[in-house]
Design an enzyme around this catalytic site. Structure first.
Site, PDB file in Angstrom:
ATOM      1  N   SER A   7       1.109  -1.529   0.106  1.00 19.44           N
ATOM      2  CA  SER A   7      -0.089  -0.086   0.175  1.00 19.44           C
ATOM      3  C   SER A   7       1.172   1.761   0.269  1.00 19.44           C
ATOM      4  O   SER A   7       0.435   2.093  -0.486  1.00 19.44           O
ATOM      5  CB  SER A   7      -0.369  -0.370   0.475  1.00 19.44           C
ATOM      6  OG  SER A   7      -0.377   0.254   2.306  1.00 19.44           O
ATOM      7  N   HIS A  12      -2.568  -3.680  -5.430  1.00 20.73           N
ATOM      8  CA  HIS A  12      -2.745  -3.170  -4.084  1.00 20.73           C
ATOM      9  C   HIS A  12      -4.943  -3.496  -4.313  1.00 20.73           C
ATOM     10  O   HIS A  12      -5.589  -2.192  -4.375  1.00 20.73           O
ATOM     11  CB  HIS A  12      -2.817  -1.803  -4.276  1.00 20.73           C
ATOM     12  CG  HIS A  12      -2.702  -1.088  -3.168  1.00 20.73           C
ATOM     13  ND1 HIS A  12      -3.385  -0.126  -2.709  1.00 20.73           N
ATOM     14  CD2 HIS A  12      -3.177  -2.107  -1.820  1.00 20.73           C
ATOM     15  CE1 HIS A  12      -3.981   0.492  -1.217  1.00 20.73           C
ATOM     16  NE2 HIS A  12      -3.544  -0.700  -0.778  1.00 20.73           N
ATOM     17  N   GLU A  28      -5.819  -0.897  -7.345  1.00 16.60           N
ATOM     18  CA  GLU A  28      -5.103  -0.165  -8.082  1.00 16.60           C
ATOM     19  C   GLU A  28      -4.188  -1.246  -8.987  1.00 16.60           C
ATOM     20  O   GLU A  28      -3.672  -1.692  -7.588  1.00 16.60           O
ATOM     21  CB  GLU A  28      -4.406   0.857  -6.431  1.00 16.60           C
ATOM     22  CG  GLU A  28      -5.306   1.818  -6.099  1.00 16.60           C
ATOM     23  CD  GLU A  28      -4.013   2.452  -4.928  1.00 16.60           C
ATOM     24  OE1 GLU A  28      -4.562   3.749  -5.470  1.00 16.60           O
ATOM     25  OE2 GLU A  28      -3.209   1.956  -4.602  1.00 16.60           O
ATOM     26  N   ASN A  81      -4.096   6.879  -1.174  1.00 11.70           N
ATOM     27  CA  ASN A  81      -3.157   7.134   0.020  1.00 11.70           C
ATOM     28  C   ASN A  81      -2.285   8.155  -0.090  1.00 11.70           C
ATOM     29  O   ASN A  81      -2.332   9.425   0.928  1.00 11.70           O
ATOM     30  CB  ASN A  81      -2.369   6.315   0.438  1.00 11.70           C
ATOM     31  CG  ASN A  81      -2.923   5.022   1.426  1.00 11.70           C
ATOM     32  OD1 ASN A  81      -4.303   4.938   1.810  1.00 11.70           O
ATOM     33  ND2 ASN A  81      -2.507   4.001   0.843  1.00 11.70           N
TER      34      ASN A  81
END
Length: 526
Positions: free
Chosen positions: A129, A150, A162, A200
């Site tokens: 991540s 991900h 992702e 993120n």
């Protein structure tokens, strides 16, 4: 010899290995088995993989009970998962997905060992991540077959994947993983390996602006959370979400992204959150974060203004060339409440875009533009200035946030409160901070999303899909920019930058480019 990689999904029945049987690994195994793959689950911990398979079986049983899966399909899916006694058992796999500890050297060692076991045509995927996919694959013999895959927790429920390409990742490898994730029922998006990838990175302002508002005493966490949910349309407020994630985890991610971008002020961690971590107030898992989670603890109620008298009249000032969509939606609610909303021209000599605005009992009521109400009142030479916040859906929102200028009299402010209450809104007052709550958060999310697109990390469509499917935002940041108007977003960010004097609020070059093209109808989406 050059290995050949397809760009179509992996075939049903082909063998997929998952390394690591924790929450993420077992979730990936469950999804792959449900899609028809033979799955090999490996874990260095004794009996961990076997226990994970037993737990997956129980999850399948619950799906059967809820009618979401037949008993036959559940039994068949569970039967497709088996334990690998040693890492060598994954030799015949076409895809290996790693879901182990977030440690660069540990991951490098694992993939180096896998290269000695699997065929050259086997795709190697990491569920990292936060670690650079480029760095993980840098020492591999064939780094072109390593890709990020991900998933989001819980894997069976969260739709986003992702697909992360490092500098060496072959495009056909990324395309194959993308197509495979789609066949598994996920919403995959392509992204380049950059700090935070898409979610993120782009999500940082959702937490950062909330923490900034709290540190500036704009309102209590419960009030700010209620505004973001009831007005902004977010599924969970930022403080409740940080408590759920864990402040140690959330703070660590923010620090990681900040450091990876060499101290870029957009990602500056919060001293307030650092203090939460220092105190051990980590959220739900410790029983205390911004809220308390003991058996007898009750979540505090958000601040709501006392009921005020309904004003007798209301008018709205209009200005040619200005987007009146927001005032139009609120005017419809007012009309539904029995108001006759008169239209008037801006006052002669009015400054700083006096319109569009509502007027009642001397109050001038504007949508926030990134300045404080006090700044705007001074610029407009209208002391009785009140601002209202952005809403996801003004027609259906149940709450609205208001802020009053320091110069604003009680009678004018109470009239503004009574006006919105008459239209069916619960009114929460926040202190007079620039940009209020929803507007500044959405503007910053849009800014970060635009920068990700501008820097080639992903497409506009990918960033919007990622934020909706990965963190359940009510609308993608760039689609929201189109809805608000690029000009409004740039104005808000520019005013925030002026008010704070910080690089944190600098405007993305892509937003400025879009603004320059708005005369020709330039938008992120046609």
């Amino acid at each position: 010899m050059t290995a050949h990689f397809n760009h179509t999904a992996l075939e049903e029945g082909s063998i997929v290995a998952v390394i690591g049987s924790g929450a993420m690994g077992s979730g990936i195994a469950q999804v792959a088995a449900s899609a028809g793959h033979q799955v090999i689950l490996f874990d260095t911990r004794v009996d961990a993989a076997a226990k994970a398979i037993a737990a997956i079986g129980k999850l399948y049983a619950r799906l059967v009970e809820k009618g979401r899966m037949t008993a036959h399909d559940a039994d068949a899916a569970k039967a497709r998962i088996r334990v690998a006694a040693t890492l060598a058992d994954v030799r015949d796999c076409v895809l290996v997905v790693e879901a182990i500890v977030e440690d660069l050297e540990v991951k490098r060692c694992l993939f180096a060992e896998l290269e000695t076991i699997v065929a050259d045509t086997c795709i190697l995927a990491t569920n990292t991540s936060s670690i650079s996919v480029t760095a993980i694959g840098a020492e591999l013999r064939r780094p072109q077959r390593l890709v990020g895959m991900h998933f989001f927790n819980p894997v069976p429920l969260m739709a986003l994947v992702e697909v992360i390409s490092g500098l060496a990742t072959e495009q056909q490898v990324a395309d194959t993983v993308f197509a495979t994730a789609a066949r598994w029922g996920k919403n995959p998006v392509h992204a380049k390996s950059t700090p935070g990838f898409i979610v993120n990175r782009v999500a940082r302002p959702f937490y950062a602006e909330a923490l900034r508002l709290l540190s500036e005493q704009a309102a209590a966490p419960a009030t700010l959370d209620a505004i973001m949910v009831d007005c902004g349309g977010f599924r969970m407020g930022p403080f409740a979400l940080m408590d759920l994630i864990g402040h140690d985890v959330n703070f660590a991610v923010t620090r990681s992204v900040h450091q990876a971008y060499f101290g870029d002020p957009r990602f500056t961690p919060s001293v307030l959150q650092q203090e939460m971590v220092n105190a051990g107030f980590l959220g739900r898992k410790t029983g205390r974060g911004f809220y308390r989670y003991g058996d007898d603890d009750v979540k505090p109620a958000p601040q709501s203004e006392a009921v005020q008298l309904r004003p007798e009249t209301v008018s709205v000032s209009v200005e040619p060339g200005v987007n009146h969509a927001v005032t139009g939606l609120i005017a419809q609610r007012l009309a539904g409440a029995g108001f006759t909303v008169a239209h008037r021209k801006p006052l002669p000599g009015a400054l700083e875009h006096e319109a569009p605005a509502f007027h009642c009992n001397g109050a001038a009521i504007f949508l926030t533009d990134g300045r404080s109400a006090t700044e705007r009142a001074n610029a407009n030479k209208h002391p009785d200035t009140v601002l209202f916040d952005l809403a996801f859906d003004y027609a259906g929102a149940t709450r609205i946030a208001l802020a009053r200028a320091d110069q604003c009299g009680d009678a004018a402010y109470n009239a503004a409160v009574g006006l919105f209450q008459a239209a069916g809104f619960i009114v929460s007052r926040i202190d007079d901070v620039p940009g209020m709550a929803v507007m500044r958060t959405v503007a910053m999310l849009a800014n970060e999303a635009a920068d990700a697109v501008n820097q080639g990390v992903c497409s506009a469509a990918a960033v919007d899909i990622a934020m909706q499917k990965g963190v359940n935002y009510p609308r993608g940041p760039l689609a929201w920019t189109d809805a608000i108007g690029v000009r409004q977003v740039v104005t808000v960010l520019s005013n925030l930058a002026t008010s704070y004097g910080e690089e944190r609020y600098r405007v993305s070059p892509l937003l400025r480019r879009k603004l320059a093209g708005t005369a020709a109808g330039t938008r992120f989406y046609a």
